[in-house]
Design a protein around this motif. Structure first.
Motif: not given
Ligand SMILES: Cc1cc2nc3c(=O)[nH]c(=O)nc-3n(C[C@H](O)[C@H](O)[C@H](O)COP(=O)(O)OP(=O)(O)OC[C@H]3O[C@@H](n4cnc5c(N)ncnc54)[C@H](O)[C@@H]3O)c2cc1C
Length: 425
Positions: A302-310, A312-316, A318-327, A375-377
């Protein structure tokens, strides 16, 4: 409250929110991590893409793994057995989380193939140690017509008035021998390469397979699989954990000396549940490691893949989905280690504790791995990226070592029994 002068930089260990590991524990974790990264992952990636026949053929990378894991001394069940209880509760989860992070199928192969050797050493009998103490083994319990019924060996989940299924493999006693006939299920881990088995089989001790109450008599016995009358089926082609070879074992009136009996019917249920309690607990550590691997791949992607102009980690979202995995990974680890603590430090280990971790961790692990694919699409679905393999490996874990629903039913029955005994007059 915490008094903090300056917001500190986040410091995470190999395994997330870990603190207070001793130097020895950190060293064990690091050595195992290196082995998982440098030996297990490259070998597992190759094995995953091979056919079931190629996995076990001479020259397969599977044998490199077996040699290297043996030489590393990382999974030495004897060394583990010699640790004190506190060490076991802290170190065994660390080792198996790293191995699961490396490859869950290979981690489980190492455990399953050691069971007969471990049991042989436990007998202290030099002859059994000589025959079974160092060869590749397997844990042979399920049969084509006896899957969950084996896991439910004490018959708690049988329909009212029903009998346990006779199955396809049984034993009877003839003089100084146990005679074994029939076949195992195709799911016996390590069977295609195993030289020995720790087998749990319905047994006729002279008065029939069934007891008066309709339950089966059983026997646990060490069997040399390189003797006359034993043959193997084709290795199983399956979804997930492809580096872990599996297959049927056939027995044609195979004669096993009575001294190989590990448990007769009186001791059988306790013996079987001792093995299952260890195995289910170990699944909790291993699949915490797999969940962590899926989360780590997601974090990097999510730090490498760019979509939507940035990225994808910069999309809110995606951040939430990643944090859910971490938790979920942290919850798996906490649960798995708490169960290790209970099993090693409470007066007695219990299957309820191990099931608590096994089914929670494997379900959460599958959710984390499945989210990784999402997340990898499209890339997540291709074999060029590692996450689809992790999802397949995690999927198998919810059936392996007891299907999760039947395990949960059993645990709930034990808890209800405890409640009735302690709280109802
Ligand atoms: C990766 C992997 C590794 C394995 N390794 C080994 C091994 O090393 N040795 C070995 O002996 N076996 C091994 N197995 C077999 C495994 O233990 C069985 O697959 C498992 O116990 C389920 O049995 P089954 O496949 O026959 O399913 P079934 O028992 O046929 O279950 C089918 C469905 O029916 C449901 N069900 C069954 N009984 C009940 C009930 N009483 N109440 C409610 N629902 C019920 C189950 O929940 C399940 O959803 C392995 C399996 C896998 C997938």
């Amino acid at each position: 409250m915490f008094k903090i002068d300056q917001i500190p930089a986040l410091q995470l260990g190999i395994s997330g929110l870990d603190a207070g590991l001793t130097e020895e524990e950190q060293a064990i974790q690091e050595v195992t991590h290196r082995f998982a990264a440098e030996v297990m992952r490259p070998i597992a990636e190759k094995l995953d893409k091979m056919s079931a026949e190629e996995v076990i053929a001479p020259g397969s990378p599977l044998y490199d793994y077996l040699e290297q894991v043996q030489a590393s001394g990382i999974i030495d069940l004897e060394t583990m057995a010699s640790m004190d209880k506190e060490q076991k509760a802290r170190i065994i989860p660390l080792i198996f989380e790293e191995l699961g992070w490396g490859d869950a199928g290979l981690a489980i192969l190492s455990v399953a193939t050691s069971f007969p050797a471990f049991v042989a050493h436990g007998t202290g009998d030099p002859e059994l140690i000589e025959i079974f103490g160092s060869r590749i083994g397997c844990w042979l319990a399920t049969q084509p017509d006896r899957g969950s019924e084996v896991v439910d060996l004490d018959g708690r989940e049988l329909a009212t008035g029903a009998k346990q299924n006779k199955g396809n493999l049984s034993a009877h006693i003839e003089g100084n021998h146990v005679v074994v006939s029939g076949q195992s299920s195709a799911w016996v881990s390590g069977a295609p390469i195993a030289q020995t088995a720790l087998a749990y089989i319905p047994c006729d001790y002279g008065e029939g397979l069934y007891k008066a109450d309709g339950s089966l008599n059983h026997i646990a016995v060490l069997i040399d699989l390189e003797q006359d009358g034993v043959s193997k089926g084709k290795p199983l082609d399956k979804v997930g954990q492809r580096p872990l070879p599996q297959g049927e074992v056939f027995f044609d009136d195979v004669r096993v000396p009575k001294k190989n009996i590990v448990a007769d019917d009186a001791k059988l249920a306790a013996d079987f549940f001792g093995v299952l309690t260890f195995a289910n607990m170990e699944m909790g550590f291993t699949f915490t490691g797999l969940a962590r691997a899926a989360y780590e791949h997601s974090l990097a992607y999510v730090h490498e893949r760019k979509q939507g102009g940035c990225p994808i980690i910069e999309h809110q979202s995606v951040k939430l989905r990643l944090f859910d995995q971490w938790q979920k990974v942290e919850a798996c680890r906490a649960m798995a280690r708490r169960v290790a603590n209970f099993n090693y430090l409470a007066p007695d280990p219990h299957l309820v504790a191990s099931i608590t971790a096994k089914t929670f961790v494997t379900r959460s692990c599958f959710e984390v791995a499945s989210e990784a694919v999402q997340l990898f699409g499209g890339n997540g679905l291709t074999r060029e990226y590692p996450v689809e393999k992790l999802m397949r490996d995690a999927r198998a874990s919810m059936i392996e070592d007891g299907e999760n629903n039947i395990l949960n039913l059993k645990a709930a029955s034990y808890i209800s029994e405890w409640f009735k005994e302690n709280h109802i007059d």
